[in-house]
Every structure is written in structure tokens, then in C-alpha cells.
Design a protein around this motif. Structure first.
Motif, short mmCIF file in Angstrom:
data_model
loop_
_atom_site.label_atom_id
_atom_site.label_comp_id
_atom_site.label_asym_id
_atom_site.label_seq_id
_atom_site.Cartn_x
_atom_site.Cartn_y
_atom_site.Cartn_z
N PRO A 55 0.81 -1.22 0.00
CA PRO A 55 0.00 0.00 0.00
C PRO A 55 0.85 1.27 0.00
O PRO A 55 0.35 2.35 -0.32
CB PRO A 55 -0.82 -0.13 1.30
CG PRO A 55 -0.04 -1.09 2.15
CD PRO A 55 0.61 -2.04 1.21
N LYS A 56 2.12 1.13 0.31
CA LYS A 56 3.01 2.29 0.33
C LYS A 56 3.25 2.83 -1.08
O LYS A 56 3.62 3.99 -1.26
CB LYS A 56 4.34 1.88 0.96
CG LYS A 56 5.19 3.03 1.44
CD LYS A 56 4.65 3.63 2.74
CE LYS A 56 5.60 4.66 3.30
NZ LYS A 56 5.07 5.29 4.54
N ALA A 57 3.03 1.99 -2.10
CA ALA A 57 3.28 2.41 -3.48
C ALA A 57 2.44 3.62 -3.85
O ALA A 57 2.93 4.58 -4.47
CB ALA A 57 3.01 1.26 -4.44
N GLY A 58 1.18 3.60 -3.51
CA GLY A 58 0.29 4.72 -3.83
C GLY A 58 0.74 6.01 -3.17
O GLY A 58 0.65 7.09 -3.76
N GLN A 59 1.25 5.91 -1.93
CA GLN A 59 1.72 7.11 -1.23
C GLN A 59 2.94 7.70 -1.93
O GLN A 59 3.06 8.93 -2.05
CB GLN A 59 2.06 6.74 0.22
CG GLN A 59 0.88 6.23 1.03
CD GLN A 59 1.30 5.80 2.43
OE1 GLN A 59 2.26 6.33 3.00
NE2 GLN A 59 0.58 4.82 2.98
N VAL A 60 3.85 6.83 -2.37
CA VAL A 60 5.05 7.32 -3.05
C VAL A 60 4.67 7.95 -4.39
O VAL A 60 5.20 9.01 -4.76
CB VAL A 60 6.07 6.17 -3.26
CG1 VAL A 60 7.28 6.68 -4.04
CG2 VAL A 60 6.49 5.58 -1.92
N LEU A 61 3.75 7.34 -5.11
CA LEU A 61 3.30 7.92 -6.39
C LEU A 61 2.63 9.27 -6.17
O LEU A 61 2.76 10.18 -7.00
CB LEU A 61 2.35 6.96 -7.10
CG LEU A 61 3.03 5.79 -7.82
CD1 LEU A 61 1.99 4.82 -8.36
CD2 LEU A 61 3.92 6.29 -8.96
N SER A 62 1.92 9.43 -5.07
CA SER A 62 1.30 10.73 -4.77
C SER A 62 2.37 11.79 -4.54
O SER A 62 2.22 12.94 -5.00
CB SER A 62 0.41 10.61 -3.52
OG SER A 62 -0.68 9.74 -3.77
N ARG A 63 3.45 11.44 -3.86
CA ARG A 63 4.54 12.39 -3.68
C ARG A 63 5.18 12.73 -5.01
O ARG A 63 5.49 13.90 -5.29
CB ARG A 63 5.60 11.79 -2.74
CG ARG A 63 5.19 11.77 -1.27
CD ARG A 63 6.38 11.38 -0.42
NE ARG A 63 7.47 12.35 -0.54
CZ ARG A 63 8.73 12.11 -0.20
NH1 ARG A 63 9.09 10.91 0.26
NH2 ARG A 63 9.66 13.04 -0.32
N LEU A 64 5.40 11.72 -5.84
CA LEU A 64 6.02 11.96 -7.15
C LEU A 64 5.12 12.81 -8.03
O LEU A 64 5.60 13.63 -8.82
CB LEU A 64 6.32 10.62 -7.83
CG LEU A 64 7.52 9.86 -7.27
CD1 LEU A 64 7.53 8.41 -7.76
CD2 LEU A 64 8.83 10.56 -7.66
N GLU A 65 3.83 12.65 -7.89
CA GLU A 65 2.90 13.47 -8.67
C GLU A 65 3.12 14.95 -8.38
O GLU A 65 3.07 15.81 -9.26
CB GLU A 65 1.46 13.08 -8.34
CG GLU A 65 0.39 13.88 -9.06
CD GLU A 65 0.34 13.60 -10.55
OE1 GLU A 65 -0.22 14.44 -11.28
OE2 GLU A 65 0.88 12.56 -10.99
N GLY A 66 3.41 15.27 -7.13
CA GLY A 66 3.67 16.66 -6.76
C GLY A 66 5.01 17.17 -7.26
O GLY A 66 5.24 18.39 -7.27
#
Length: 454
Positions: free
Chosen positions: A345-356
Motif C-alpha cells: 500500500p506504500k506504493a500509492g503514497q510514493v506515487l502521490s509524492r512523485l505526482e507533486g
């Protein structure tokens, strides 16, 4: 009128001085240019009216790397067969001045407009007829396909290459053969000649690489010699990942995969981290990026997951514990892909950071470690983010990234450097396979000075 020659120097350990000569029945000119690695300069030859006959374009290395290569060009006043532009690529691997892959590549540019266009957002293409070209040599070629990889299909043979050289160099040309075969198979596009050639090259590359295998299952650039006895963890991970992908198309001994995975597992520390070893480019030297990269080898060898699940679990715990304190985009991108493949589930959090952290301009989206410039390494960075997005089923948000990546491809369908080409093609191929639909009939209209053809 001007005849333009673009000279590109790829990976090298220093600058090179190159002389380019164009000569024929009615014209002879020579120019010299000095190039730093990863740079391009355009030489402009002012040309008179040319006579029919054979012309020769010669590229000669004067310093930095010594070589001489000539290609014959034909020009007919009736058929105008002389290309409007020539690109010369010189590639030097591992800083070895005498180990040159495809010493020079002389190619006519097929597009007179910049970039590739998706019909969904660019229904009308206008070719600028004011480009300076050899008088009478003007021509245009339009290629239309049903998916994002279609422009590559006309250049597949440029991606199918015979692996050769030492341990690392051999693998550089090994992987694109796999991606070509995967794409042809998944999209049901049959090309027996290319398939046979690519499979033959894979078999050759596999046997070549075994010369650089150590007794413990690892690999190194020089192989198990007294002058080069140290194994490379990074190269071993790269080789085993590639061999696993290739086994669908050529024989790969399962013991080779098992021994390689066993070596990698022995290099994991108690906290799950893999010590950085054997990697030559700076982006992968971050412990988070390196550990994530090695984990991809275990995650993609799915038939061995039960045997190495403990290695994966420890590694994913380490990656998940490190991402919150990391601000390096490349490390986060590789980590996101490893976490996504592990269903963390950590993958989605990292992708959210990368989106920014993404850069956006003119409807395009990409990632870059430098806010002011675009480097070849940005293709690899963006491709890792994109692969993680696809693992998380973010396909609806893909098009701005896809358009940026396709716009960075060169005429053979690859990218500016070998590592970018491998990861970039892997990302675009995965996207094409996920969204591919058998193309329907298309109506295409062409107009020239107001005259419309269908």
C-alpha cells in the motif's frame, strides 16, 4: 541551399574531434566539429545545383576516438533520391575508445516536423515545406498506426542488434531484442524475418554473457579472470532480470537463474538492504534505488517467489521504511515500482509524492532532477514512474507522460542513451500491451497545396 548533417556523440569518456566530408561528382566540402559526450551539433553544407551520381558522406575521428566510416548516397536529378538530412551517431561504451558499437550510423531523417502525434489530440498534421533542403530532394513520409508504438514498427530492425563485447556491453543490445519480440507477439503483428533474427541474437547474447559468469552465479564486466575477480551485484541483477524475460524466446538454463538469485540473496543485509556494488551511473548509487532495483529481479522471477519470499519481505520493509525520508526523485521512482510490484500500500503514497514533483508544460508531464534542463536520465526516471503507475492501474492518467516519452525518441525508436532506451522502451511497450486494441479501418486524407487526396 543548405545540406544539414547532425553529429551526435553518445556515451564516451571525453570529447572527440570529428571531420565530416561530403563529396561527389560536382561537390566536395569538409568541416570539423568538436563534441563533448551526450551532445549534438549540426553542420551546414551550402550546396550548388548537384549533378546526378554517387556522393559519399565520410565521418572521421581525429582525436578522442580514431575511426573512419563512409556511406554512399545516390542523387538522381530525375528521382531526387538524396536524403534531406543525415544523422551520424557515435557510441562508445564503458569508456573503451576501441570498443565502438555501430561505429557510425548514417541515417536519413524521415520526419520534417518535430515529435510524434497522437491522432486523438492532433487530428491535423501540417508539414512545413520551408525547411532548407537540397534542391529537388524534398519528400515526406507519413506513418500511421493504431497504437502508441506504431512509429517504432517501421524501425524495428534498428532495435534488433547482435549483442557483443564484455559483460555489461553485451547486455546493452540484448534487452531491446526481447522487447521487440514481446511487442510483436502481444499485438499479433507477425514479422518472421525480424523474429528469427532477434531470437538468434538472444541465443548468441546468452552464450556470450555466460563467459562473464562466476562460479557463485554472479557476473562481472570482465568475467572470472585474475585481473577482474570481483562480482557485480548490479550487473548480476540486470542479467538475471533480462534472462528471465528472454527465456520465452530462447533457451535459458534454469540453473543459471537459480544461481544468480542465490548470489543476490546472499548479498542482502539483515535490515533488508543490498549494499551498492558494481553500478557505474550515479542515479543508481543511492541505497534506496539500488535495493529497489535488486528487488525487481526477485519480484519478476515469479516462479521462484516461494523460495525467496523472505528476501522480498525484508527488502520491501527496508524500502517502505526509507521512502518517507527520501527526496531524490530517481530513488523514489524505482522504489515506487518495487513497492507496486510487491502490492504494498506504500506504493500509492510514493506515487502521490512523485505526482507533486512532476513537471508540466504544453499538456505534457515528466520528471526531472534538474528544474532548468532536460537530460537523458530524465527518460529513465520518468519511465520508472510510468511503470509504477501502470502497476497501480493509473492508465487513465498516462497520456501526458506517454506523449512526452514518445517525443523524446530518436528516429530508430530508441532514446538518447542505452540505459534510457532499455527502460523507456520497456515502459512504452508495457503501456502498449495494456491498452492495445486491434486497429479498425482508418480514413486518411493527404493534401498538397490545396489538392486533397484520400
Amino acid at each position: 541551399m543548405n545540406y544539414n548533417v547532425a553529429v551526435t556523440l553518445h556515451s564516451a569518456d571525453g570529447g572527440c574531434r570529428i571531420r565530416v566530408t561530403l563529396d561527389g561528382p560536382s561537390f566536395t566540402r569538409a568541416q570539423e566539429v568538436y563534441l563533448e559526450p551526450m551532445s549534438t551539433k549540426t553542420l551546414s553544407f551550402g550546396t550548388p545545383k548537384l549533378s546526378s551520381g554517387d556522393y559519399h558522406l565520410t565521418a572521421e575521428g581525429l582525436s578522442g576516438v580514431i575511426f573512419k566510416e563512409t556511406s554512399k548516397l545516390s542523387f538522381s536529378e530525375d528521382r531526387h533520391t538524396l536524403p534531406a538530412r543525415i544523422d551520424i551517431s557515435i557510441q562508445i561504451h564503458d569508456g573503451q575508445k576501441n570498443q565502438i558499437e555501430e561505429l557510425t550510423k548514417v541515417r536519413s531523417t524521415r520526419e520534417v516536423f518535430s515529435g510524434e502525434h497522437l491522432l486523438s489530440s492532433h487530428p491535423d498534421l501540417v508539414l512545413d515545406g520551408t525547411v532548407n533542403v537540397v534542391p529537388g530532394a524534398e519528400y515526406s513520409e507519413i506513418s500511421v498506426g493504431g497504437d502508441i508504438q506504431a512509429p517504432t514498427l517501421t524501425n524495428l530492425e534498428d532495435l534488433v542488434r547482435l549483442p557483443s563485447g564484455r559483460g555489461k556491453q553485451n547486455m546493452i543490445n540484448f534487452v531491446p531484442n526481447i522487447l521487440v519480440l514481446r511487442y510483436l507477439e502481444a499485438t499479433n503483428l507477425r514479422d518472421p524475418a525480424i523474429e528469427q533474427k532477434a531470437k538468434g541474437f538472444l541465443a548468441t547474447g546468452y552464450q556470450n554473457e555466460l563467459n562473464y559468469k562466476h562460479s557463485d552465479g554472479s557476473y562481472s564486466t570482465c568475467g572470472p579472470t585474475k585481473h577482474c575477480s570481483h562480482s557485480s551485484t548490479w550487473l548480476t541483477a540486470y542479467v538475471i532480470r533480462s534472462f528471465h524475460m528472454a527465456k520465452r524466446y530462447t533457451h535459458i538454463d534454469t540453473s543459471v537463474l537459480r544461481e544468480g538469485l542465490s548470489f543476490l540473496a546472499s548479498k542482502q543485509r539483515g535490515n533488508g538492504k543490498f549494499r551498492v556494488n558494481g553500478v557505474s551511473y550515479s542515479e543508481m548509487k543511492n541505497p534506496l534505488a539500488f535495493t529497489s532495483y535488486v528487488l525487481l529481479t526477485f519480484l519478476e522471477n515469479q516462479e521462484y517467489l516461494p523460495e525467496y519470499q523472505h528476501v522480498i519481505n525484508r527488502g520491501i520493509q527496508y524500502v517502505a521504511s526509507q521512502v518517507d525520508g527520501c527526496n531524490d526523485q530517481f530513488s523514489l521512482a524505482v522504489a515506487a515500482l518495487a513497492l507496486a510490484q510487491a502490492k504494498s500500500p506504500k506504493a500509492g503514497q510514493v506515487l502521490s509524492r512523485l505526482e507533486g514533483m512532476a513537471r508540466r508544460k504544453n499538456g505534457l508531464k515528466w520528471w526531472s532532477r534538474n528544474a532548468d534542463t532536460i537530460a537523458n536520465s530524465d527518460v529513465e526516471l520518468t519511465s520508472y514512474v510510468f511503470l509504477a503507475m501502470l502497476e497501480e492501474d493509473f492508465t487513465e492518467e498516462s497520456m501526458p507522460v506517454v506523449e512526452w516519452l514518445t517525443g523524446r525518441r530518436n528516429s530508430p525508436g530508441g532514446f538518447g542513451s542505452t540505459q534510457d532506451t532499455v527502460v523507456g522502451l520497456q515502459a512504452l511497450t508495457k503501456f502498449a500491451l495494456e491498452v492495445f486494441q486491434q486497429p479498425e479501418d482508418m480514413d486518411i486524407s493527404q493534401s498538397e497545396e490545396g489538392r486533397r487526396k484520400k
